[in-house]
Design an enzyme around this catalytic site. Structure first.
Site, PDB file in Angstrom:
ATOM      1  N   LYS A 222       0.734  -1.386   0.154  1.00  0.00           N
ATOM      2  CA  LYS A 222       0.043  -0.208   0.048  1.00  0.00           C
ATOM      3  C   LYS A 222       0.873   1.302  -0.058  1.00  0.00           C
ATOM      4  O   LYS A 222       2.035   1.362   0.152  1.00  0.00           O
ATOM      5  CB  LYS A 222      -1.006  -0.097   1.247  1.00  0.00           C
ATOM      6  CG  LYS A 222      -2.044  -1.052   0.656  1.00  0.00           C
ATOM      7  CD  LYS A 222      -3.341  -1.092   1.832  1.00  0.00           C
ATOM      8  CE  LYS A 222      -4.259  -2.064   1.476  1.00  0.00           C
ATOM      9  NZ  LYS A 222      -5.403  -1.988   2.555  1.00  0.00           N
TER      10      LYS A 222
ATOM     11  N   ARG B 245      -3.160 -10.081   5.216  1.00  0.00           N
ATOM     12  CA  ARG B 245      -3.797 -10.054   3.931  1.00  0.00           C
ATOM     13  C   ARG B 245      -2.611  -9.522   2.913  1.00  0.00           C
ATOM     14  O   ARG B 245      -2.459  -8.620   3.096  1.00  0.00           O
ATOM     15  CB  ARG B 245      -5.104  -9.495   3.699  1.00  0.00           C
ATOM     16  CG  ARG B 245      -5.925  -9.427   2.258  1.00  0.00           C
ATOM     17  CD  ARG B 245      -6.984  -8.437   2.383  1.00  0.00           C
ATOM     18  NE  ARG B 245      -7.463  -8.399   1.114  1.00  0.00           N
ATOM     19  CZ  ARG B 245      -6.928  -7.718   0.060  1.00  0.00           C
ATOM     20  NH1 ARG B 245      -6.119  -6.789   0.133  1.00  0.00           N
ATOM     21  NH2 ARG B 245      -7.732  -7.855  -1.195  1.00  0.00           N
TER      22      ARG B 245
END
Ligand code: 7PJ
Length: 285
Positions: free
Chosen positions: A220, A254
């Site tokens: 991210k 995740r």
């Protein structure tokens, strides 16, 4: 709480485990989307071989500014992939905000619903309650198209903790098994890098809710900001962040880079076993 009940699976989450990201999209921010079913299934199998306990199959990108996908297209993308991998014995999660996609995914063999909207779409809680699928309730401020415009909180940890508690209670009131509830602060979903880092530092406050905590930070933007690396070059940063999250209480990571994350967790576990550590395993009922 160390066991997560997800459909026909009981996942031991006493030790952190890995959820592999399987995007069946054309525009995933991480650049790893595969619209071809056979390629997506092959990638799912590879992640299982690399040690993923759960495969998270998504057909609609939720990255900031992503174009919405209509229901028929989303079903076309994810159902064949879910069907194939579930039939091979995988614990499959469906990453969707649409109740109709949740329902079809469960019928196709999915054991978990991962909803970045925390089942707030009308009908979503009902679909989950009518199944024995686990649910991941994620916090998001705003909606994907605009969430990164000006995220603001008085106290990000307190607000997100209260939101997750509220959503978990709503699910339990609707009849969802509390042993199947997972909560997630939603790194990057209506949050600045400072918000994301504050949440990661205080994961203990979210873990204290008593539900297994899922963290998704793989590749991210916050990691790009810290390292100066493009999205395809953030594997080491992602592994470091996943490990830091696990040490602070995350129980499901995740990630895109399954093998690297599984290895890092195994090394940490060998040196510094998690409290009440036991080999992480999944049993099929
Ligand atoms: C998350 C997610 C996350 C959960 C995405 C990406 C962006 N679901 N779906 N948590 N992020 N539960 O693939 O990085 O953080 S989409």
């Amino acid at each position: 709480m160390t066991v997560l009940v997800a459909g026909r699976f009981e996942l031991d989450v006493a030790t952190p485990c890995v959820m592999g990201i399987l995007n069946v999209t054309a525009d995933s921010f991480s650049g790893d989307g595969r619209l071809d079913h056979a390629a997506a299934i092959a990638h799912g199998r590879a992640m299982l071989r690399d040690g993923a306990r759960i495969l998270d199959v998504g057909g609609e990108s939720t990255r900031p500014g992503a174009a919405p996908v209509d229901e028929a297209e989303e079903l076309h993308r994810v159902i064949p992939v879910i069907e194939a991998l579930a039939a091979e014995g995988a614990c499959v999660s469906v990453d969707t905000m649409k109740p109709s996609v949740m329902r079809e995914a469960i019928a196709a063999g999915a054991s978990m619903i991962n909803d970045v909207n925390a089942l707030q779409t009308p009908g979503a809680v009902g679909v989950a309650a009518a199944s024995n699928a686990a649910v991941c309730l994620m916090h998001m401020q705003g909606e994907p198209a605009t969430m990164q415009t000006a995220p603001a909180y008085a106290d990000v940890v307190t607000e997100i903790r209260a939101f997750l508690q509220r959503r978990a209670s709503a699910c339990i009131d609707a009849g969802i098994d509390k042993r199947g509830i997972v909560v997630d602060p939603g790194i990057g979903f209506g949050k600045t890098p400072a918000h994301n880092l504050a949440l990661l530092r205080r994961l203990d406050a979210l873990a204290a809710l008593g539900f297994p905590l899922l963290v998704g930070i793989s590749r991210k933007a916050t990691l790009g900001l810290i390292t100066g690396r493009e999205v395809g070059e953030r594997a080491a940063a992602s592994v470091a962040a996943a490990l830091a999250a696990a040490v602070r209480g995350a129980r499901i990571l995740r990630v895109h880079d399954v093998r690297e994350t599984v290895d890092a967790l195994a090394v940490w576990n060998a040196i510094e076993p998690w409290p009440a550590s036991s080999p992480s395993r999944t049993t099929e009922q």
